[in-house]
Write a protein that holds these residues in place. Structure first.
Motif, PDB file in Angstrom:
ATOM      1  N   LEU A 167      67.373  44.652  85.405  1.00 44.43           N
ATOM      2  CA  LEU A 167      67.623  43.713  84.319  1.00 44.43           C
ATOM      3  C   LEU A 167      68.308  44.494  83.195  1.00 44.43           C
ATOM      4  N   GLY A 168      69.605  44.700  83.338  1.00 45.92           N
ATOM      5  CA  GLY A 168      70.364  45.532  82.409  1.00 45.92           C
ATOM      6  C   GLY A 168      70.957  46.724  83.131  1.00 45.92           C
ATOM      7  N   HIS A 169      72.058  47.231  82.613  1.00 46.83           N
ATOM      8  CA  HIS A 169      72.772  48.304  83.292  1.00 46.83           C
ATOM      9  C   HIS A 169      73.043  49.449  82.313  1.00 46.83           C
ATOM     10  N   GLY A 170      73.025  50.674  82.852  1.00 45.44           N
ATOM     11  CA  GLY A 170      73.300  51.839  82.028  1.00 45.44           C
ATOM     12  C   GLY A 170      72.117  52.228  81.155  1.00 45.44           C
ATOM     13  N   ALA A 171      72.290  53.346  80.451  1.00 44.49           N
ATOM     14  CA  ALA A 171      71.241  53.850  79.564  1.00 44.49           C
ATOM     15  C   ALA A 171      71.406  53.229  78.186  1.00 44.49           C
ATOM     16  N   PHE A 172      70.379  52.553  77.720  1.00 44.84           N
ATOM     17  CA  PHE A 172      70.481  51.845  76.447  1.00 44.84           C
ATOM     18  C   PHE A 172      69.090  51.759  75.831  1.00 44.84           C
ATOM     19  N   GLY A 173      68.487  52.938  75.551  1.00 48.72           N
ATOM     20  CA  GLY A 173      67.138  52.973  75.008  1.00 48.72           C
ATOM     21  C   GLY A 173      67.028  52.277  73.661  1.00 48.72           C
ATOM     22  N   TYR A 174      65.937  51.556  73.471  1.00 41.54           N
ATOM     23  CA  TYR A 174      65.620  50.824  72.238  1.00 41.54           C
ATOM     24  C   TYR A 174      66.660  49.752  71.916  1.00 41.54           C
ATOM     25  N   SER A 175      67.288  49.220  72.927  1.00 34.10           N
ATOM     26  CA  SER A 175      68.370  48.264  72.730  1.00 34.10           C
ATOM     27  C   SER A 175      67.876  46.938  72.147  1.00 34.10           C
ATOM     28  N   LEU A 176      68.451  46.532  71.036  1.00 31.64           N
ATOM     29  CA  LEU A 176      68.188  45.214  70.484  1.00 31.64           C
ATOM     30  C   LEU A 176      68.950  44.151  71.270  1.00 31.64           C
ATOM     31  N   ILE A 198      45.227  40.460  75.464  1.00 29.20           N
ATOM     32  CA  ILE A 198      45.684  41.824  75.771  1.00 29.20           C
ATOM     33  C   ILE A 198      46.659  42.207  74.661  1.00 29.20           C
ATOM     34  N   PRO A 199      46.176  42.782  73.567  1.00 28.52           N
ATOM     35  CA  PRO A 199      47.049  43.043  72.411  1.00 28.52           C
ATOM     36  C   PRO A 199      48.125  44.084  72.729  1.00 28.52           C
ATOM     37  N   ILE A 200      49.357  43.754  72.353  1.00 33.40           N
ATOM     38  CA  ILE A 200      50.509  44.633  72.578  1.00 33.40           C
ATOM     39  C   ILE A 200      50.919  45.247  71.244  1.00 33.40           C
ATOM     40  N   GLU A 201      51.049  46.568  71.232  1.00 30.46           N
ATOM     41  CA  GLU A 201      51.437  47.269  70.013  1.00 30.46           C
ATOM     42  C   GLU A 201      52.948  47.420  69.910  1.00 30.46           C
ATOM     43  N   GLY A 202      53.616  47.632  71.028  1.00 27.88           N
ATOM     44  CA  GLY A 202      55.065  47.800  71.020  1.00 27.88           C
ATOM     45  C   GLY A 202      55.649  47.541  72.404  1.00 27.88           C
ATOM     46  N   PHE A 203      56.914  47.122  72.432  1.00 23.17           N
ATOM     47  CA  PHE A 203      57.563  46.751  73.694  1.00 23.17           C
ATOM     48  C   PHE A 203      59.059  46.938  73.481  1.00 23.17           C
ATOM     49  N   HIS A 204      59.686  47.825  74.275  1.00 26.38           N
ATOM     50  CA  HIS A 204      61.098  48.108  74.025  1.00 26.38           C
ATOM     51  C   HIS A 204      61.794  48.584  75.297  1.00 26.38           C
ATOM     52  N   GLU A 205      63.130  48.582  75.234  1.00 19.24           N
ATOM     53  CA  GLU A 205      63.951  49.109  76.316  1.00 19.24           C
ATOM     54  C   GLU A 205      63.838  50.627  76.367  1.00 19.24           C
ATOM     55  N   GLU A 206      63.758  51.169  77.574  1.00 21.77           N
ATOM     56  CA  GLU A 206      63.776  52.612  77.768  1.00 21.77           C
ATOM     57  C   GLU A 206      65.193  53.055  78.127  1.00 21.77           C
ATOM     58  N   THR A 207      65.371  54.370  78.285  1.00 21.65           N
ATOM     59  CA  THR A 207      66.718  54.895  78.526  1.00 21.65           C
ATOM     60  C   THR A 207      67.011  54.966  80.016  1.00 21.65           C
ATOM     61  N   GLY A 208      67.253  53.827  80.581  1.00 21.41           N
ATOM     62  CA  GLY A 208      67.587  53.712  81.996  1.00 21.41           C
ATOM     63  C   GLY A 208      67.761  52.255  82.332  1.00 21.41           C
ATOM     64  N   PRO A 209      68.541  51.926  83.339  1.00 18.42           N
ATOM     65  CA  PRO A 209      68.790  50.526  83.672  1.00 18.42           C
ATOM     66  C   PRO A 209      67.505  49.801  84.067  1.00 18.42           C
ATOM     67  N   GLY A 210      67.207  48.736  83.349  1.00 21.81           N
ATOM     68  CA  GLY A 210      66.053  47.903  83.688  1.00 21.81           C
ATOM     69  C   GLY A 210      64.712  48.493  83.325  1.00 21.81           C
TER      70      GLY A 210
END
Length: 457
Positions: A167-176, A198-210
């Motif tokens: 779900l996404g291509h290339g490296a794009f860490g923390y992508s808005l 199930i409380p979530i503190e943070g959720f973000h894109e990492e540096t890798g596709p998907g």
């Protein structure tokens, strides 16, 4: 559910919900040795009975592997015991809504009786009880990196999960951009977790596709492990309902970093004061925190099959890919296995970076606190902290982590400290299941071997 939510109040609430919604069946569940949630639908009449007299579940769930292949090397379950029943005690105070299903709720349980030594939640309970005897409350926060595939489970399975479409291509860490473009997945998962408490503190894109990373809110360790196990299960359910798939496999591609399951841990006293924080010491590290780190270092090798439980786990643990290869520690150093985080009394903590996303959260929490409490109990001093890039440093032999699952299983089997804290029955059984996994792997002929040897050798 809060710590003051009693069993009696929970049962009252559940029975009122059953009547108000005219619910016919309840979903009951518990966690197996690999961290997989297992369970079934149970009629309301049976459920009411199980609230006072427990219920039976075939103990084969502790006697087979991830592909339902029967172990031939374990003692507490197997053909020799006739695959009898495991007794399950429901934990109604931990009930959850199931927003992805129609008009039902989930009530978890844990194993009691003959098979209790193998129950991951019970292993954690025993370690935490020891911590309370020492005057400590245990706090934990799990972080998971996982792959989101923008295609169905069926299409991936038909080609043996080769070349997944992320779900996404290339490296794009923390992508808005990606979180906004794919907000249907992000927002629905956040909503499901909120509805399931199930409380979530943070959720973000990492540096890798998907690849994404999600941090669960830190809390009492048993609640944190409950939430982690349910999160992994429910994220898979949601993805499949969206014709997508998520994977917590530690290393799905040799081209990208692996997927970690880091855990942030701390100890507090019964009055809520931090055990780890001491402003009179360098970096605010108290002597108990220092001994906790020493315990983690001293038992890191022994606990490796819990923190790297599959053949694939060891593909992740290579230099330069954000995963530790030895039990070094450092101050706010992400190249070490043990990252000491200095801050306020509330934020002073240890991040243990060895576990992958493929781990069992109950066993990970149990083993980390067992090692740390062992360090405090025995006043184990850690090695000097590593400075700079730990990947380029040669650690002493006793801090080098096993490189294969088989070697890791042998370290666990031979560990007197692990046996003391986790129990002989658990150590023997879990080590045997990892040896089985290695043996199954050795039977397999891979594409790499055919491509390398078939013609030339």
């Amino acid at each position: 559910m809060g710590n003051t939510y009693t069993r009696e109040q929970a049962i009252k609430d559940i029975l009122e919900i059953i009547e108000a919604r005219n619910i016919s069946h309840i979903k009951v569940t518990f966690c197996d040795m690999d961290g997989v949630m297992v369970g079934k639908y149970m009629s309301v009449a049976k459920f009411k009975s199980a609230l006072t007299s427990d219920f039976a579940f075939c103990d084969v769930v502790f006697g087979w592997d991830l592909n339902d292949q029967l172990f031939d090397n374990v003692k507490l379950t197997g053909w020799q015991t006739g695959y009898g029943d495991a007794e399950i005690r429901l934990i109604p105070e931990k009930w959850r809504e199931l927003p992805l299903e129609n008009n039902t709720i989930l009530v978890p349980g844990e194993v009691v009786g003959r098979i209790a030594p193998l129950c991951p939640r019970q292993v954690l309970n025993r370690v935490l009880a020891k911590g309370r005897e020492m005057g400590y409350r245990t706090m934990a926060g799990f972080e998971y990196e996982f792959l989101v595939c923008d295609e169905s489970h069926l299409s991936l399975r038909e080609r043996s999960f080769e070349s997944p479409r992320p779900l996404g291509h290339g490296a794009f860490g923390y992508s808005l951009l990606r979180t906004s473009a794919n907000n249907d997945f992000y927002e629905t998962l956040l909503s499901v977790c909120t509805q399931m408490n199930i409380p979530i503190e943070g959720f973000h894109e990492e540096t890798g596709p998907g690849q994404v990373e999600l941090a669960l809110q830190a809390m009492e360790a048993h609640d944190a492990a409950d939430n982690a196990a349910l999160f992994k299960a429910m994220s898979k359910v949601l993805a499949q309902k969206q014709n997508r798939m998520v994977s917590f496999m530690a290393k799905w591609s040799e081209d990208y970093s692996g997927q970690g399951g880091h855990v942030h841990v701390s100890l507090v006293r019964e009055n809520g004061d931090s055990v780890f924080y001491d402003p009179s010491q360098p970096n605010n590290i108290s002597q108990e925190m220092r001994w906790f780190i020493g315990g983690l270092q001293s038992m890191a090798r022994d606990l490796m099959p819990i923190h790297a439980p599959t053949i694939n786990s060891y593909r992740r643990l290579v230099p330069g890919y954000w995963a530790p290869t030895s039990a070094l520690w450092g101050i706010d150093n992400r190249t070490t296995a043990i990252r000491a985080i200095s801050g306020s009394p509330k934020s002073q903590r240890v991040e243990y970076r060895v576990p992958g996303a493929d781990t069992n959260p109950y066993l990970v929490a149990a083993s980390i606190f067992a090692a740390g409490l062992h360090g405090i109990e025995n006043r184990i001093e850690p090695e000097a902290p590593a400075m700079g890039n730990a990947y380029t440093q040669t650690p002493p032999a006793h801090l080098q982590l096993p490189r294969t699952l088989w070697d890791a299983a042998q370290c666990l089997k031979q560990s007197e400290s692990a046996r003391k804290w986790l129990g002989d029955d658990f150590v023997e059984h879990f080590a045997a299941t990892r040896e089985w996994e290695e043996r199954e792997f050795q039977k397999h002929v891979s594409d790499w071997e055919r491509n390398r040897y078939f013609e030339i050798i």
